[in-house]
Design an enzyme around this catalytic site. Structure first.
Site, PDB file in Angstrom:
ATOM      1  N   SER A   1       0.842  -1.189   0.000  1.00  0.00           N
ATOM      2  CA  SER A   1       0.000   0.000   0.000  1.00  0.00           C
ATOM      3  C   SER A   1       0.883   1.247   0.000  1.00  0.00           C
ATOM      4  O   SER A   1       1.730   1.396  -0.884  1.00  0.00           O
ATOM      5  CB  SER A   1      -0.974  -0.059   1.175  1.00  0.00           C
ATOM      6  OG  SER A   1      -2.019   0.876   1.028  1.00  0.00           O
TER       7      SER A   1
ATOM      8  N   GLU B   1      -9.323  -5.463  -4.007  1.00  0.00           N
ATOM      9  CA  GLU B   1      -8.638  -4.543  -3.100  1.00  0.00           C
ATOM     10  C   GLU B   1      -9.596  -3.674  -2.280  1.00  0.00           C
ATOM     11  O   GLU B   1      -9.478  -3.571  -1.064  1.00  0.00           O
ATOM     12  CB  GLU B   1      -7.716  -3.619  -3.913  1.00  0.00           C
ATOM     13  CG  GLU B   1      -6.522  -4.301  -4.540  1.00  0.00           C
ATOM     14  CD  GLU B   1      -5.338  -4.411  -3.599  1.00  0.00           C
ATOM     15  OE1 GLU B   1      -5.476  -4.049  -2.414  1.00  0.00           O
ATOM     16  OE2 GLU B   1      -4.278  -4.870  -4.059  1.00  0.00           O
TER      17      GLU B   1
ATOM     18  N   HIS C   1      -7.784  -5.752   0.245  1.00  0.00           N
ATOM     19  CA  HIS C   1      -6.546  -5.067   0.567  1.00  0.00           C
ATOM     20  C   HIS C   1      -5.990  -5.578   1.895  1.00  0.00           C
ATOM     21  O   HIS C   1      -6.730  -5.726   2.875  1.00  0.00           O
ATOM     22  CB  HIS C   1      -6.834  -3.562   0.661  1.00  0.00           C
ATOM     23  CG  HIS C   1      -5.634  -2.691   0.683  1.00  0.00           C
ATOM     24  ND1 HIS C   1      -4.769  -2.595  -0.380  1.00  0.00           N
ATOM     25  CD2 HIS C   1      -5.147  -1.845   1.639  1.00  0.00           C
ATOM     26  CE1 HIS C   1      -3.818  -1.730  -0.090  1.00  0.00           C
ATOM     27  NE2 HIS C   1      -4.012  -1.269   1.133  1.00  0.00           N
TER      28      HIS C   1
END
Length: 498
Positions: free
Chosen positions: A187, A313, A409
């Site tokens: 990320s 995600e 995610h």
């Protein structure tokens, strides 16, 4: 390293403790790699650590950097927390002289939250496999990425460079090879990694890079200045270094909250709140070019790259608290247009996901916009420029919340670190992971270990004419080519700094 787990660094001796999670692994926590970035060092490039006498106790993690509680993954911080936050942690099973490969982990958190001490990033399992693991704290939010006149931008990235220099100068004492360093992140940590790949100050400090779920988000100096103008307006001070330095960290955090509470998508489109107003700043000496563009021009061909993303995600955010209001398909089309997609974008997504709700289509579009498309483009750009890149998609499905999170995610992280007993893993696996998930984790740990050691994670690299995709799942697969019709939609969208 002696029987007391004492290692001598260039600044002084540090005492670690045996890991309770893997036999033969020693952990040194909270080692300072730069001076506390406050007082005379506020908003400055990282300064050297003062030397210390005696043996420094490094049995406990150091303090996290100042941060709020806006996002999942925020570390506990309050005004009484020590500001000596530029610290790192080392896990090793090696001995001095072993020359083991080194993996330096940069945490995510939208550039506003997180720390290297999170349980998901515990490095014992990777260390037991022969890799020296280092996790890093760096300045976040305004402290790390806010524009301050007369001070460097991207101070958070400069902190990461300082940590890599510490590794270069000290990791031999922990049994690591300073000539075989892999910098890794997820990320915002992955955004940091691709930035480091193109930063002049980071040249030569690492040989390989791992980037999970790279956000295609950078900002110009002008945008960074406008964000700072909003922050100082909320704080009631002028945009001057001295005035800002007079504010306590919690006052700047409160001002950032005010800015974020007013951010979001136009009422004509999907209505959501912004995650962050900070990102790497492009155009200055720290980061002269947008990373994807720089990689495409060959700026990092000497760095081996392992990059990829998860298949669903954005569900982490919408299913775990982000307010999303979608009036109708037209509102979704407006949002797609804001992202640079054509008029038929919603129809194309509908053809690929015929049973998806409007919210589901929004998740797919936003996930592609924020992480997926940029990640695959980084791999393709690296290969096209003559570098080496391996690409993956993580498709294993979370079983919690009746499966609504999918391969969301951050679900990949406990698998890659081998920490399936961490709180994040237990939540996302909906309890004890089964043998299939444990075997997947073992394969991912091996891939990280092998890539850090040799540059080969176990499948073919991307070629200029073919995007080879490793699909991580309970049953893995390798696909030759990435021919989704959605790639065509995104082909004319650029990721220029906003």
């Amino acid at each position: 390293m002696d029987a007391e787990q004492i290692v001598t660094t260039v600044n002084g001796a540090v005492r670690g403790t045996p890991s309770t999670r893997a036999e033969g692994v020693t952990v040194h926590r909270g080692i300072p790699y730069a001076a506390a970035p406050f007082g005379e060092h506020r908003f400055a490039a990282p300064a050297p650590v003062p030397f210390w006498d005696g043996v420094r106790d490094c049995s406990g993690f150091g303090p996290p950097p100042p941060q709020g509680k806006q996002l999942i993954g925020a570390a506990h911080w309050d005004p009484d927390t020590s500001l000596d936050c530029l610290v790192l942690n080392v896990w090793t099973a090696a001995s001095p002289g072993d020359r083991a490969p080194v993996l330096v982990w940069i945490h995510g958190g939208a550039y506003i939250v997180g720390s290297g001490a999170e349980a998901t990033y515990e490095g014992s399992h990777l260390a037991a496999e022969g890799t020296v693991v280092v996790s890093v704290n760096y300045r976040l939010g305004f402290e790390g990425f806010g524009h301050v006149p007369g001070r460097p931008d991207n101070r958070g990235l400069l902190d990461q460079v300082a940590a890599l220099r510490w590794v270069r100068d000290n990791i031999t004492a922990f049994g690591g090879d300073p000539g075989n360093v892999t910098v890794a992140g997820e990320s915002a940590g992955a955004g940091s990694v691709v930035g480091l790949m193109t930063m002049p100050d980071a040249r030569g400090l690492f040989r390989r890079a791992i980037a999970h779920s790279v956000p295609g988000d950078t900002i110009t100096v002008d945008t960074a200045r406008r964000v700072s103008e909003s922050v100082v307006k909320a704080a009631g001070v002028p945009l001057e270094a001295e005035a800002l330095a007079a504010l306590a960290p919690e006052e700047i955090l409160a001002a950032t909250d005010v800015v974020l509470s007013g951010g979001g998508t136009s009422s004509r489109g999907v209505r959501t709140k912004a995650f962050t107003c900070y990102a790497p700043v492009v155009g200055g000496p720290e980061l002269p070019q947008e990373p994807l563009a720089a990689i495409a021009r060959g700026a990092a061909t000497d760095v081996d790259l392992l990059v990829g993303h998860n298949t669903e995600e954005y569900r982490l955010f919408t299913e775990l608290g982000q307010s999303v209001e979608i009036d109708d398909e037209e509102a979704l089309a407006v949002t797609a247009a804001h992202l640079g997609l054509g008029e038929d974008a919603v129809g194309v997504y509908r053809s690929v996901y015929p049973d998806a709700s409007l919210r589901g289509l929004f998740n797919e579009i936003r996930g592609d916009a924020m992480f997926c498309e940029y990640s695959v483009r980084v791999a393709e750009a690296q290969a096209g420029a003559g570098g080496r890149a391996h690409f993956f998609r993580f498709a294993a499905q979370s079983r919690t919340m009746q499966g609504r999170l999918g391969a969301c995610h951050a679900f990949d992280l406990p698998f890659a670190f081998g920490n399936l007993d961490s709180d994040l893993a237990v939540f996302l696996c909906d309890g004890e992971p089964d043998e299939g998930l444990r075997a997947l984790s073992a394969r991912m740990v091996t891939a990280w270990r092998d890539f850090a050691a040799t540059g080969d994670p176990g499948w073919s690299a991307v070629r200029p004419e073919t995007t080879v995709v490793r699909v991580w799942d309970v049953t893995d697969s390798v696909q030759e080519g990435d021919d989704s019709p959605l790639r065509g939609l995104w082909s004319k969208v650029d990721f220029a700094p906003r």
